[in-house]
Design a protein around this motif. Structure first.
Motif, PDB file in Angstrom:
ATOM      1  N   ARG A  39       0.806  -1.220   0.000  1.00 32.58           N
ATOM      2  CA  ARG A  39       0.000   0.000   0.000  1.00 32.58           C
ATOM      3  C   ARG A  39       0.844   1.277   0.000  1.00 32.58           C
ATOM      4  O   ARG A  39       0.325   2.351  -0.279  1.00 32.58           O
ATOM      5  CB  ARG A  39      -0.946   0.008   1.206  1.00 32.58           C
ATOM      6  CG  ARG A  39      -2.063  -1.012   1.087  1.00 32.58           C
ATOM      7  CD  ARG A  39      -3.252  -0.590   1.909  1.00 32.58           C
ATOM      8  NE  ARG A  39      -4.442  -1.342   1.583  1.00 32.58           N
ATOM      9  CZ  ARG A  39      -5.671  -1.010   1.992  1.00 32.58           C
ATOM     10  NH1 ARG A  39      -5.846   0.057   2.757  1.00 32.58           N
ATOM     11  NH2 ARG A  39      -6.709  -1.736   1.650  1.00 32.58           N
ATOM     12  N   ASN A  40       2.107   1.168   0.370  1.00 36.04           N
ATOM     13  CA  ASN A  40       3.001   2.323   0.331  1.00 36.04           C
ATOM     14  C   ASN A  40       3.896   2.293  -0.904  1.00 36.04           C
ATOM     15  O   ASN A  40       4.975   2.892  -0.914  1.00 36.04           O
ATOM     16  CB  ASN A  40       3.880   2.364   1.591  1.00 36.04           C
ATOM     17  CG  ASN A  40       3.070   2.715   2.826  1.00 36.04           C
ATOM     18  OD1 ASN A  40       2.244   3.617   2.810  1.00 36.04           O
ATOM     19  ND2 ASN A  40       3.303   1.982   3.918  1.00 36.04           N
ATOM     20  N   ALA A  41       3.451   1.605  -1.956  1.00 38.75           N
ATOM     21  CA  ALA A  41       4.239   1.490  -3.182  1.00 38.75           C
ATOM     22  C   ALA A  41       4.523   2.882  -3.747  1.00 38.75           C
ATOM     23  O   ALA A  41       3.657   3.763  -3.757  1.00 38.75           O
ATOM     24  CB  ALA A  41       3.484   0.646  -4.203  1.00 38.75           C
ATOM     25  N   GLY A  42       5.743   3.086  -4.223  1.00 34.82           N
ATOM     26  CA  GLY A  42       6.132   4.374  -4.781  1.00 34.82           C
ATOM     27  C   GLY A  42       6.771   5.303  -3.774  1.00 34.82           C
ATOM     28  O   GLY A  42       7.254   6.376  -4.145  1.00 34.82           O
ATOM     29  N   ILE A  43       6.762   4.912  -2.500  1.00 35.02           N
ATOM     30  CA  ILE A  43       7.367   5.727  -1.444  1.00 35.02           C
ATOM     31  C   ILE A  43       8.676   5.077  -1.006  1.00 35.02           C
ATOM     32  O   ILE A  43       8.722   3.864  -0.749  1.00 35.02           O
ATOM     33  CB  ILE A  43       6.417   5.870  -0.239  1.00 35.02           C
ATOM     34  CG1 ILE A  43       5.105   6.528  -0.665  1.00 35.02           C
ATOM     35  CG2 ILE A  43       7.075   6.671   0.883  1.00 35.02           C
ATOM     36  CD1 ILE A  43       4.061   6.579   0.434  1.00 35.02           C
ATOM     37  N   ASP A  44       9.733   5.867  -0.926  1.00 38.34           N
ATOM     38  CA  ASP A  44      11.024   5.357  -0.471  1.00 38.34           C
ATOM     39  C   ASP A  44      10.993   5.260   1.056  1.00 38.34           C
ATOM     40  O   ASP A  44      11.343   6.195   1.772  1.00 38.34           O
ATOM     41  CB  ASP A  44      12.145   6.295  -0.932  1.00 38.34           C
ATOM     42  CG  ASP A  44      13.525   5.762  -0.559  1.00 38.34           C
ATOM     43  OD1 ASP A  44      13.608   4.637  -0.030  1.00 38.34           O
ATOM     44  OD2 ASP A  44      14.510   6.495  -0.772  1.00 38.34           O
ATOM     45  N   LEU A  45      10.543   4.118   1.550  1.00 34.95           N
ATOM     46  CA  LEU A  45      10.359   3.948   2.986  1.00 34.95           C
ATOM     47  C   LEU A  45      11.685   3.998   3.743  1.00 34.95           C
ATOM     48  O   LEU A  45      11.718   4.403   4.907  1.00 34.95           O
ATOM     49  CB  LEU A  45       9.650   2.620   3.269  1.00 34.95           C
ATOM     50  CG  LEU A  45       8.242   2.474   2.671  1.00 34.95           C
ATOM     51  CD1 LEU A  45       7.668   1.103   3.015  1.00 34.95           C
ATOM     52  CD2 LEU A  45       7.324   3.583   3.188  1.00 34.95           C
ATOM     53  N   ASP A  46      12.790   3.614   3.087  1.00 33.37           N
ATOM     54  CA  ASP A  46      14.086   3.618   3.769  1.00 33.37           C
ATOM     55  C   ASP A  46      14.526   5.024   4.155  1.00 33.37           C
ATOM     56  O   ASP A  46      15.301   5.196   5.094  1.00 33.37           O
ATOM     57  CB  ASP A  46      15.158   2.985   2.871  1.00 33.37           C
ATOM     58  CG  ASP A  46      14.958   1.477   2.724  1.00 33.37           C
ATOM     59  OD1 ASP A  46      14.244   0.900   3.572  1.00 33.37           O
ATOM     60  OD2 ASP A  46      15.501   0.893   1.773  1.00 33.37           O
ATOM     61  N   SER A  47      14.046   6.036   3.440  1.00 32.51           N
ATOM     62  CA  SER A  47      14.475   7.413   3.718  1.00 32.51           C
ATOM     63  C   SER A  47      13.460   8.201   4.553  1.00 32.51           C
ATOM     64  O   SER A  47      13.678   9.382   4.835  1.00 32.51           O
ATOM     65  CB  SER A  47      14.741   8.153   2.403  1.00 32.51           C
ATOM     66  OG  SER A  47      13.549   8.252   1.645  1.00 32.51           O
ATOM     67  N   VAL A  48      12.338   7.576   4.914  1.00 28.81           N
ATOM     68  CA  VAL A  48      11.328   8.271   5.733  1.00 28.81           C
ATOM     69  C   VAL A  48      11.923   8.589   7.105  1.00 28.81           C
ATOM     70  O   VAL A  48      12.536   7.729   7.739  1.00 28.81           O
ATOM     71  CB  VAL A  48      10.071   7.397   5.886  1.00 28.81           C
ATOM     72  CG1 VAL A  48       9.121   8.007   6.917  1.00 28.81           C
ATOM     73  CG2 VAL A  48       9.371   7.245   4.548  1.00 28.81           C
ATOM     74  N   THR A  49      11.747   9.845   7.551  1.00 25.75           N
ATOM     75  CA  THR A  49      12.301  10.255   8.845  1.00 25.75           C
ATOM     76  C   THR A  49      11.339   9.939   9.976  1.00 25.75           C
ATOM     77  O   THR A  49      10.131   9.771   9.766  1.00 25.75           O
ATOM     78  CB  THR A  49      12.606  11.755   8.856  1.00 25.75           C
ATOM     79  OG1 THR A  49      11.386  12.485   8.691  1.00 25.75           O
ATOM     80  CG2 THR A  49      13.565  12.125   7.738  1.00 25.75           C
ATOM     81  N   ALA A  50      11.882   9.873  11.178  1.00 21.54           N
ATOM     82  CA  ALA A  50      11.070   9.541  12.355  1.00 21.54           C
ATOM     83  C   ALA A  50      10.070  10.619  12.700  1.00 21.54           C
ATOM     84  O   ALA A  50       9.083  10.363  13.383  1.00 21.54           O
ATOM     85  CB  ALA A  50      11.980   9.263  13.550  1.00 21.54           C
ATOM     86  N   SER A  51      10.312  11.845  12.235  1.00 26.01           N
ATOM     87  CA  SER A  51       9.392  12.951  12.541  1.00 26.01           C
ATOM     88  C   SER A  51       8.514  13.315  11.351  1.00 26.01           C
ATOM     89  O   SER A  51       7.911  14.389  11.319  1.00 26.01           O
ATOM     90  CB  SER A  51      10.184  14.184  12.977  1.00 26.01           C
ATOM     91  OG  SER A  51      11.105  14.571  11.963  1.00 26.01           O
ATOM     92  N   SER A  52       8.424  12.398  10.370  1.00 32.12           N
ATOM     93  CA  SER A  52       7.647  12.677   9.163  1.00 32.12           C
ATOM     94  C   SER A  52       6.154  12.809   9.471  1.00 32.12           C
ATOM     95  O   SER A  52       5.604  12.095  10.299  1.00 32.12           O
ATOM     96  CB  SER A  52       7.861  11.551   8.151  1.00 32.12           C
ATOM     97  OG  SER A  52       6.977  11.688   7.056  1.00 32.12           O
TER      98      SER A  52
END
Length: 438
Positions: A39-52
């Motif tokens: 469901r999060n396809a297309g999002i670079d989850l590895d670079s998501v920050t903890a305060s996003s």
């Protein structure tokens, strides 16, 4: 050297919080595993920050799926009952979860509801976006409405007689009318209404009042006679008519300023340029940047404004100009001893509860650093204590002193403003301005 570089890098990470340390996957690896890959396809989850604040999909070990931000997911919310990894579905039964991911807890309920529609704020935002998307296509209908409106014809005709530089500022004025009428046409389209949600006279009247506010003071009173009696009033987040504040708030959130605050400055700059041209020969009108102000595209053309159905104006009644006057305001502190060399010979200054009107007036009429021309232009002075008018007095003159001036006048004990909130409230203890007369 490599070892030194690694140590320096580690120190920088420790001191300045390099992005790698702040990534959600590094700070919360177990929660990171709950991110829904499909469901999060297309999002670079590895670079998501903890305060996003980005709304992402999550899946708990049991299989529940929901949306929230990484910041929310890692928070120690009360509903988690001490378990940082808790699933919203598993442990928060008294909860409404909207399709947008926002939620509302209801402690008195024991049921968990997943709703198919967004929350009120997100729904208003979606609705406002549809309105803005329809704005450009509404310009033609808005221009046609203005062409056929006798109220607009009367206003423009009066302005041509009254406002010296009307021809030069008129294209911008017309653009503003088209902008606001287009909003109502867009609302009509989006909401499938048969007519505009506000009577034409009320809508155009609200636009007229906005233009009047931007015109020189000496034009306003005469121009006011062309404003319809039922003119509406635009507020910063409120559109006249059958619209909630939520729609206005959502439009503002998307960048549509209902009042179009730069408008008065644009008109003023054009008028000032024309005034300077009396003394200097060449030049062009200053450009007006309408980018990002949601002005729909339309072609300004000179039109015969008199072709509107003049018969509709037979019963025209102008909006009454509310009575107003210029006034001074003095904010008084608590009663205290006066200076030993007080120019007015007073023993005390400031407010005390048991003073007579004359005693309070003597304490409050000076000595102040008012401008003499402001005193001369004012009809009354308001003595205010604790943001409330405690005395109103007339102004008959002034006396000058080394530290400022004192006002001459008489108390008006029965004035209707006495006991009302300060109409000129500012942080400054002294104020000058125009107020409405109750």
């Amino acid at each position: 050297m490599c070892g030194d570089d690694e140590r320096r890098g580690a120190v920088m990470v420790e001191r300045f919080g390099i992005t790698a340390r702040m990534r959600f996957k590094d700070e919360h690896p177990e929660l990171f595993q709950q991110l829904h890959r499909a469901r999060n396809a297309g999002i670079d989850l590895d670079s998501v920050t903890a305060s996003s604040h980005e709304m992402l999909w999550w899946r708990c070990p049991v299989g529940h799926e929901w949306r929230e931000t990484p910041l929310q997911r890692r928070s120690h919310a009360m509903w988690k009952k001490g378990d940082l990894h808790a699933c919203l579905y598993c442990v928060a039964p008294g909860c409404l979860v909207y399709s947008c991911g926002h939620r509302r807890f209801r402690r008195s309920e024991s049921t968990f509801h997943v709703l198919a529609h967004p929350c009120d704020k997100c729904e208003s935002t979606e609705h406002a976006q549809l309105i803005l998307d329809a704005l450009d296509d509404s310009a033609a209908a808005a221009v046609r409405l203005l062409d056929e409106s006798p109220f607009y014809a009367k206003f423009c005709g009066k302005a041509a007689e009254t406002v010296e530089w009307w021809e030069e500022i008129f294209p911008l004025v017309e653009a503003y009318f088209v902008r606001m009428v287009s909003v109502y046409v867009a609302i009509q389209t989006v909401e499938h209404r048969p007519t505009l949600s506000e009577p034409t006279s009320s809508l155009l009247g609200a636009c007229m009042l906005r233009i009047l506010d931007a015109l020189p003071q000496d034009c306003r009173e005469e121009m006011h006679s062309a404003v319809p009696e039922d003119a509406g009033q635009f507020h910063s987040t409120h559109l006249p008519g059958r619209h909630t504040v939520g729609v206005g708030w959502a439009l503002k959130k998307l960048g549509f300023d209902i009042l179009d605050t730069p408008l008065p400055d644009d008109l003023k700059r054009r008028a000032q340029f024309c005034e300077r041209q009396r003394f200097s020969a060449t030049g062009e009108l200053p450009p007006v940047n309408l980018a990002d102000r949601h002005y729909p595209a339309f072609i300004h053309l000179p039109r015969d404004r008199e072709k509107g159905a003049v018969s509709e104006l037979q019963g025209f009644r102008a909006k009454q100009l509310p009575p107003r006057m210029t006034a001074l305001r003095v904010a008084l502190g608590e009663s205290s001893p006066a200076d030993t060399d007080d120019p007015l010979g007073r023993t005390h200054v400031g407010y005390a509860r048991d003073l007579t009107p004359q005693e309070l007036w003597e304490r409050g009429r000076g000595i102040w650093r008012f401008r003499a021309d402001h005193v001369a232009a004012s009809k009354i002075v308001l003595l205010v204590h604790d943001k409330t008018v405690v005395l109103v007095a007339s102004i008959t003159g002034l006396t000058l002193h080394r530290g400022g001036l004192a006002i001459l006048g008489e108390p008006l004990p029965d004035h209707p403003l006495t006991g009302k909130p300060d109409p000129l409230h500012t942080p400054n203890p002294l104020a000058y301005g125009t107020i409405g007369i109750p």
